[in-house]
Design a protein around this motif. Structure first.
Motif, PDB file in Angstrom:
ATOM      1  N   GLN B   5       0.811  -1.208   0.000  1.00  0.00           N
ATOM      2  CA  GLN B   5       0.000   0.000   0.000  1.00  0.00           C
ATOM      3  C   GLN B   5       0.852   1.269   0.000  1.00  0.00           C
ATOM      4  OE1 GLN B   5      -1.937   0.683   3.641  1.00  0.00           O
ATOM      5  NE2 GLN B   5      -3.168   2.369   2.876  1.00  0.00           N
ATOM      6  N   TYR B   8       1.939   3.625  -2.985  1.00  0.00           N
ATOM      7  CA  TYR B   8       0.870   4.251  -3.752  1.00  0.00           C
ATOM      8  C   TYR B   8       0.317   5.501  -3.071  1.00  0.00           C
ATOM      9  CZ  TYR B   8       0.840  -0.349  -5.873  1.00  0.00           C
ATOM     10  OH  TYR B   8       1.194  -1.510  -6.483  1.00  0.00           O
ATOM     11  N   VAL B   9       0.410   5.509  -1.760  1.00  0.00           N
ATOM     12  CA  VAL B   9      -0.308   6.542  -1.020  1.00  0.00           C
ATOM     13  C   VAL B   9       0.252   7.919  -1.336  1.00  0.00           C
ATOM     14  CG1 VAL B   9      -0.846   7.393   1.308  1.00  0.00           C
ATOM     15  CG2 VAL B   9      -0.939   4.957   0.800  1.00  0.00           C
ATOM     16  N   SER B  10      -0.654   8.827  -1.650  1.00  0.00           N
ATOM     17  CA  SER B  10      -0.413  10.262  -1.866  1.00  0.00           C
ATOM     18  C   SER B  10       0.515  10.590  -3.033  1.00  0.00           C
ATOM     19  CB  SER B  10       0.115  10.930  -0.591  1.00  0.00           C
ATOM     20  OG  SER B  10       1.467  10.586  -0.401  1.00  0.00           O
ATOM     21  N   LYS B  14      -3.257  11.146  -8.446  1.00  0.00           N
ATOM     22  CA  LYS B  14      -3.742  12.342  -7.759  1.00  0.00           C
ATOM     23  C   LYS B  14      -5.009  12.885  -8.415  1.00  0.00           C
ATOM     24  CE  LYS B  14       0.723  13.911  -6.072  1.00  0.00           C
ATOM     25  NZ  LYS B  14       1.857  14.778  -6.406  1.00  0.00           N
ATOM     26  N   LEU B  17      -8.349  11.487  -7.217  1.00  0.00           N
ATOM     27  CA  LEU B  17      -8.781  11.739  -5.843  1.00  0.00           C
ATOM     28  C   LEU B  17      -9.448  13.119  -5.820  1.00  0.00           C
ATOM     29  CD1 LEU B  17      -5.599  10.493  -3.952  1.00  0.00           C
ATOM     30  CD2 LEU B  17      -7.576   9.187  -4.659  1.00  0.00           C
ATOM     31  N   GLU B  22     -10.053  12.942   0.598  1.00  0.00           N
ATOM     32  CA  GLU B  22     -10.042  11.584   0.036  1.00  0.00           C
ATOM     33  C   GLU B  22      -8.632  10.984   0.109  1.00  0.00           C
ATOM     34  OE1 GLU B  22     -11.531  11.397  -3.921  1.00  0.00           O
ATOM     35  OE2 GLU B  22     -11.772   9.222  -3.849  1.00  0.00           O
ATOM     36  N   GLN B  23      -8.579   9.746   0.588  1.00  0.00           N
ATOM     37  CA  GLN B  23      -7.275   9.087   0.718  1.00  0.00           C
ATOM     38  C   GLN B  23      -7.281   7.762  -0.020  1.00  0.00           C
ATOM     39  OE1 GLN B  23      -6.899   8.868   4.977  1.00  0.00           O
ATOM     40  NE2 GLN B  23      -5.573  10.663   5.005  1.00  0.00           N
ATOM     41  N   LEU B  24      -6.155   7.476  -0.630  1.00  0.00           N
ATOM     42  CA  LEU B  24      -6.019   6.227  -1.374  1.00  0.00           C
ATOM     43  C   LEU B  24      -5.824   5.066  -0.413  1.00  0.00           C
ATOM     44  CD1 LEU B  24      -5.802   5.318  -4.344  1.00  0.00           C
ATOM     45  CD2 LEU B  24      -3.355   5.518  -4.141  1.00  0.00           C
ATOM     46  N   LEU B  27      -4.359   0.511  -4.667  1.00  0.00           N
ATOM     47  CA  LEU B  27      -4.289   0.622  -6.135  1.00  0.00           C
ATOM     48  C   LEU B  27      -3.729  -0.701  -6.644  1.00  0.00           C
ATOM     49  CD1 LEU B  27      -3.083   3.596  -8.231  1.00  0.00           C
ATOM     50  CD2 LEU B  27      -2.206   1.363  -8.742  1.00  0.00           C
ATOM     51  N   ILE B  95      -8.857   1.145  -8.228  1.00  0.00           N
ATOM     52  CA  ILE B  95      -8.466   2.116  -7.210  1.00  0.00           C
ATOM     53  C   ILE B  95      -9.542   2.158  -6.139  1.00  0.00           C
ATOM     54  CG2 ILE B  95      -7.961   4.557  -6.788  1.00  0.00           C
ATOM     55  CD1 ILE B  95      -7.206   4.600  -9.865  1.00  0.00           C
ATOM     56  N   THR B  97     -10.490   4.157  -2.656  1.00  0.00           N
ATOM     57  CA  THR B  97     -10.182   5.242  -1.724  1.00  0.00           C
ATOM     58  C   THR B  97     -11.191   5.166  -0.576  1.00  0.00           C
ATOM     59  OG1 THR B  97     -11.673   6.901  -2.657  1.00  0.00           O
ATOM     60  CG2 THR B  97      -9.534   6.641  -3.736  1.00  0.00           C
TER      61      THR B  97
END
Lengths: 71, 213
Positions: B5, B8-10, B14, B17, B22-24, B27, B95, B97
């Motif tokens: 994870q 992928y985060v932030s 983009k 989102l 909203e947060q991932l 993915l 994806i 979120t």
């Protein structure tokens, strides 16, 4: 026979040029997509795209050279 | 799951989102093994056409030139198709979120499709993992099926051919239970799931004289 060969040669170069043109447009579209989606491009994909353009480019160049020499 | 994870985060997707805050969560792409059969088929066709054109060139025209030219042409066509397959695979993403579930099917220059489910409109979700076939069992590749609002006319969302489907389904169950649960979650779930149990126990107690829950 000679005319037929020239015709086939010309057609061949047109097909190669079309593939090259498609490759260039496709690479641009992929780059735009990557920018739009914010995904970093994978190096493998990038080199594949570059090869996909360079290969037809050199093939067209070589074919054109051979064609000119034959003519 | 944490290792899968974190990268992928932030940093990625983009533009998809769109909601505030909203947060991932996840993915995923399809596993690369889905490319094996098309690539093998393409390789087979490539060699078939190259051999046929070489044979025709050598036996009917008595020249290597046509074989070479057709070889270059078939190589280019095969490379072009292979590139398209890889790019299409690369841009097919699932994806998830904390606000929505998305399937992005993007084929640059050809088509663009985004399927999404807004989690704010979902009351409950059931997540199943499914692995079919020997090769998929061996590679630990399978589908994660998310069924939204199963009691109502339901909507199904399938994450196909992902690596570690069981782990992903458990991870998603944890995350989506936090997201899809309504504000008064405890009372909602207690009411929903305990009521039938209580009713059953009352019936049993009435018939057999046993205790209640």
């Amino acid at each position: 026979m000679r005319e037929l060969e020239i015709g086939i040669g010309l057609l061949y170069i047109i097909v190669l040029s079309s593939i090259m043109l498609y490759g260039m447009v496709y690479k641009k579209a992929v780059r735009e997509a990557i920018k739009k989606m914010g995904i970093p491009v994978h190096t493998g994909i990038d080199s594949m795209l570059t090869t996909g353009i360079l290969l037809p480019f050199f093939a067209t160049l070589i074919s054109l050279s051979i064609f000119v020499i034959i003519m | 799951m944490k290792d899968r994870q974190d990268p992928y985060v932030s940093k990625r997707v983009k533009s998809l989102l769109t909601f505030p805050g909203e947060q991932l969560i996840l993915l995923e792409r399809e596993h690369w093994s889905v490319l094996i059969i098309p690539v093998l088929l393409l390789t087979f066709l490539y060699f078939f056409f190259v051999i046929v054109s070489t044979v025709i060139s050598m036996y009917f025209f008595n020249t290597v030139g046509y074989a070479l030219a057709s070889g270059i042409l078939f190589t280019l066509i095969a490379t072009t198709i292979l590139t398209k397959m890889l790019v299409d695979w690369y841009f097919h993403m699932y994806i998830i979120t904390n606000k929505k579930v998305l399937e992005v099917l993007y084929s640059p220059l050809f088509s663009d499709q985004i399927n999404d489910v807004l989690l704010s409109q979902v009351k409950c979700a059931e997540i199943d993992a499914k692995i079919d076939g020997i090769i998929k069992q061996f590679l630990d590749v399978g589908d994660v099926v998310i069924e939204f609002d199963k009691l109502a006319p339901h909507e199904e969302f399938t994450i196909r051919n992902v690596k570690f489907p069981r782990k992903i389904s458990m991870f998603l169950a944890d995350k989506l239970s936090e997201v899809t649960r309504p504000d008064d979650s405890d009372s909602y779930y207690l009411e929903r799931f305990r009521r039938p149990l209580r009713q059953a126990s009352y019936i049993n107690s009435g018939m057999e004289g046993g205790g209640t829950l």
